[in-house]
Design an enzyme around this catalytic site. Structure first.
Site, PDB file in Angstrom:
ATOM      1  N   LYS A 112       0.820  -1.219   0.000  1.00 35.44           N
ATOM      2  CA  LYS A 112       0.000   0.000   0.000  1.00 35.44           C
ATOM      3  C   LYS A 112       0.852   1.267   0.000  1.00 35.44           C
ATOM      4  CE  LYS A 112      -4.186  -2.175   1.614  1.00 35.44           C
ATOM      5  NZ  LYS A 112      -3.725  -3.596   1.654  1.00 35.44           N
TER       6      LYS A 112
HETATM    7  C1  LIG Z   1      -4.317  -4.688   0.973  1.00 35.08           C
HETATM    8  C2  LIG Z   1      -3.511  -5.939   0.809  1.00 35.08           C
HETATM    9  C3  LIG Z   1      -3.859  -6.937  -0.128  1.00 35.08           C
HETATM   10  C4  LIG Z   1      -5.114  -6.866  -0.981  1.00 35.08           C
HETATM   11  O1  LIG Z   1      -5.027  -5.885  -1.974  1.00 35.08           O
HETATM   12  P1  LIG Z   1      -6.361  -5.361  -2.729  1.00 35.08           P
HETATM   13  O2  LIG Z   1      -5.920  -4.229  -3.565  1.00 35.08           O
HETATM   14  O3  LIG Z   1      -7.280  -4.937  -1.602  1.00 35.08           O
HETATM   15  O4  LIG Z   1      -6.916  -6.499  -3.489  1.00 35.08           O
HETATM   16  C5  LIG Z   1      -3.019  -8.037  -0.264  1.00 35.08           C
HETATM   17  N1  LIG Z   1      -1.905  -8.168   0.507  1.00 35.08           N
HETATM   18  C6  LIG Z   1      -1.541  -7.231   1.419  1.00 35.08           C
HETATM   19  C7  LIG Z   1      -0.321  -7.451   2.240  1.00 35.08           C
HETATM   20  C8  LIG Z   1      -2.328  -6.080   1.603  1.00 35.08           C
HETATM   21  O5  LIG Z   1      -1.954  -5.168   2.528  1.00 35.08           O
END
Ligand SMILES: *Cc1c(COP(=O)(O)O)cnc(C)c1O
Length: 494
Positions: A112
Site C-alpha cells: 500500500k
Molecule cells: C491490501 C492488501 C492486499 C489486498 O489488496 P487489494 O488491492 O485490496 O486487493 C493483499 N496483501 C496485502 C499485504 C495487503 O496489505
C-alpha cells in the site's frame, strides 16, 4: 482525460475533482471513460528509464489536468527517498519462469506504500488546483496495513488531518506498534471497541452524515478518502506492472510483445484492477490470476457469476485479504459493458439481499480475462515452507496465497507462460505466523520472532520494523464506536 461514475456515465469530473471527492455522490466509483494506450515502441524505451520516469509517463496520461511540474513534484516526493535502494518495485526470479514483484520495500513494508506515499501529494495538488481553501480530513478504518501506510504518507503534510480507527485487539502486535508510535501533529489514532466491520461502517456513516459535513464545512474542513475507492490510490498501482515488464525486457528475460501472466493476492480488488488497466492499455498480459484465501467470494464469483456475501467470515493468516465486499469489483464490471443502469441494478440488489447474479455473457467475458483460485490455511503454510526449503526465500502469508494459486493454475492448465507473482508484504510483518509455518515454535513476543526469523533465513528485517521496539507509544485511547464523532470534533478542536 475524463472521468465518470460507474452509476452515472453522464457525470463528468476531472482527475483533480475525482481525487478530492474520493467517492461519487450517488454511491458509484469514479472511472476513466477511456483508457490511454502505451505502444510497444514506448514499452521498449521504458526499459532504459527508472521507476520515477516510468511513473511520470504513465501517470501523465491519466492526470491530464496536472502540469508537468506539479506531477513531477508529487512523484519525486513520493518515490525519491522513501524506498530501499530507491527501487520501489524490484523483481526476484524464481524457477520455472516465475518472478516475484516485491512491493514491500517502502516505509511500512506493505504494497500500500506504493500508492499511499503518492496520494497525499496528489490530494494537496488537486485541492490547490480547484482553489479549495479547506483543510482536508481523512477518515480511515483499518484492519492493519492501510492504517500505517496512510499514517506514513500523510504525517506532517500541511492542510490534511488524518484519523485512523483500528479494532481493539483486532490487529497484529507489529501493526499496532506501527500505528501508535507514528509521529506528526496532524495524525490521530485510536482503538475502538468493536470489530473492523463495525469501525468501517461507522466511518462510512460519519463520511456521509450531512450534519457532520455541514459542521466541518462551516469550520473550514472537507472530507476525502484514503482507501482504495479513491482514484488516486488506483492510478499509482498501474505503474509497477509496466515497470516489471520493462525490467524483464531490460534483463532479456522476455522479448518485446511476449505475453505474460500476472498473479495477484486479492482482497478489495484494487491491485488486480490496476493490472487489468495495464492490460487494457496495451501491456501484454494474457491472464490475470486472482488469488484468494479461505474467504473466497471472488473465486466463486469469477467461476459462477454469483456474488453472495451471505456466508461465514473467516479470520485467516492473510488478514488483508479477509474481505467479503470487494469494492473495486464495481469498476471492473462497469468497464465490461459501460452500462451504468446495469451496475446500479446489480448493486441495488446487493444492498437489499447481499447477493447479485451476472448474466452468462458477462461470466464468459470475465473468464477470458481471469483465472480464479483460492487456498486454505494449510496450503498457505505449505507454500511458505516449500519456497523456503527449496530456495531459502522467505515470503509472507499473502504472497504465499498467490504462490499457491499460481501453482494450481500451472498444474491444472499446464501452461508455461511466464508469470509475475505480486508479493504484497514483508514476511517480517507477520513474523510469528511465518515462523510457525516453518515448523518452529511460536514465541510469545513478535520481536523475538523477528530475531529468530532473521537468524534462520540470513535476511535483515526492515529497519522501520526493528525500530518499533524502542519508539514511545503516543496513542493510548480506546473509545466506544458511538463516540467516534465526538472524538473527531474534539481532535479537530471544533
Ligand atoms: C491490501 C492488501 C492486499 C489486498 O489488496 P487489494 O488491492 O485490496 O486487493 C493483499 N496483501 C496485502 C499485504 C495487503 O496489505
Amino acid at each position: 482525460m475524463d472521468y465518470c461514475s460507474t452509476r452515472d456515465s453522464e457525470k463528468s469530473v476531472t482527475a483533480a475533482e475525482a481525487i478530492l471527492q474520493g467517492i461519487s455522490e450517488e454511491g458509484g466509483l469514479i472511472v476513466p471513460t477511456k483508457l490511454p494506450a502505451i505502444s510497444s515502441q514506448e514499452l521498449l524505451q521504458f526499459a532504459n528509464l527508472n521507476y520515477i520516469q516510468r511513473a511520470h509517463r504513465i501517470l501523465s496520461l491519466f492526470l491530464t489536468d496536472f502540469t508537468d511540474e506539479e506531477l513531477n513534484s508529487c512523484i519525486l516526493q513520493a518515490y525519491s527517498n522513501s524506498f530501499e535502494g530507491n527501487m520501489p518495485a524490484p523483481l526476484t526470479s524464481l524457477s520455472d519462469g516465475r518472478y516475484l514483484l516485491e512491493l514491500w520495500h517502502g516505509p511500512t513494508a506493505a504494497f500500500k506504500d506504493l500508492a499511499l506515499q503518492l496520494l497525499p501529494h496528489l490530494l494537496t495538488t488537486s485541492s490547490k488546483k480547484i482553489h479549495s481553501n479547506s483543510n482536508i480530513v481523512i477518515l480511515t478504518a483499518t484492519s492493519g496495513d492501510t492504517g500505517k501506510a496512510a499514517l506514513s504518507g500523510f504525517a506532517k503534510i500541511p492542510g490534511i488531518e488524518l484519523f485512523v480507527f483500528y479494532p481493539e485487539g483486532g490487529v497484529s502486535e507489529i501493526q499496532r506498534k506501527q500505528m501508535v508510535t507514528q509521529p506528526g501533529e496532524n495524525v490521530h489514532v485510536t482503538a475502538v471497541n468493536g470489530n473492523f466491520d463495525q469501525a468501517q461502517t461507522a466511518v462510512k456513516q460519519l463520511f456521509t452524515d450531512w450534519k457532520v459535513r455541514r459542521t466541518l464545512k462551516e469550520t473550514g474542513f472537507v472530507f476525502s478518502s484514503a482507501n482504495s475507492i479513491n482514484l488516486g490510490r488506483l492510478l499509482p498501482q498501474i505503474v509497477y506492472y509496466f515497470s516489471a515488464y520493462s525490467d524483464l525486457l531490460a534483463a532479456d528475460e522476455i522479448t518485446l510483445g511476449e505475453p505474460i501472466h500476472v498473479t495477484v493476492p486479492t482482497g478489495n480488488f484494487g491491485n488486480i484492477l490496476a493490472a487489468y488497466y495495464a492490460k487494457q492499455m496495451g501491456l501484454p498480459i494474457q491472464r490475470l490470476i486472482c488469488a484468494s484465501n479461505v474467504n473466497h467470494i471472488l473465486t466463486d464469483f469469477i467461476k459462477t457469476g454469483v456474488y453472495d456475501r451471505n456466508r461465514p467470515f473467516y479470520r485467516s493468516s492473510s488478514p488483508s485479504m479477509d474481505i467479503l465486499v470487494s469494492s473495486n469489483l464495481e469498476r471492473f464490471l462497469y468497464h465490461l459493458e459501460e452500462d451504468p443502469e446495469e451496475i446500479t441494478d446489480f448493486y441495488q440488489k446487493f444492498a437489499e439481499t447481499g447477493r447479485f447474479l451476472l448474466p452468462q455473457r458477462l461470466v464468459n467475458k470475465m473468464s477470458d480475462i481471469f483465472f480464479a483460485g483460492y487456498c486454505n490455511e494449510e496450503e498457505t503454510s505449505a507454500a511458505i515452507q516449500n519456497l523456503f526449503q527449496t530456495t531459502g526465500y522467505l515470503c509472507d502469508p499473502h504472497t504465499a496465497v498467490a504462490l499457491s494459486v499460481e501453482e494450481q493454475y500451472r498444474t491444472q492448465i499446464g501452461d508455461k507462460t511466464k508469470n509475475i507473482i505480486v508479493s504484497t508484504a514483508s514476511p517480517f510483518k507477520f513474523p510469528a505466523t511465518v515462523l510457525s509455518d516453518l515448523g518452529m515454535e511460536r514465541p510469545n513476543n513478535e520481536f523475538e520472532a523477528i530475531k529468530q526469523l532473521s537468524t534462520i533465513s540470513g535476511t535483515i528485517p526492515p529497519p522501520s520494523i526493528l525500530a518499533l521496539q524502542h519508539l514511545p507509544e503516543r496513542f493510548l485511547d480506546v473509545i466506544p464506536i458511538s463516540e467516534m464523532e465526538q472524538y473527531l470534533f474534539q481532535e479537530l478542536k471544533i
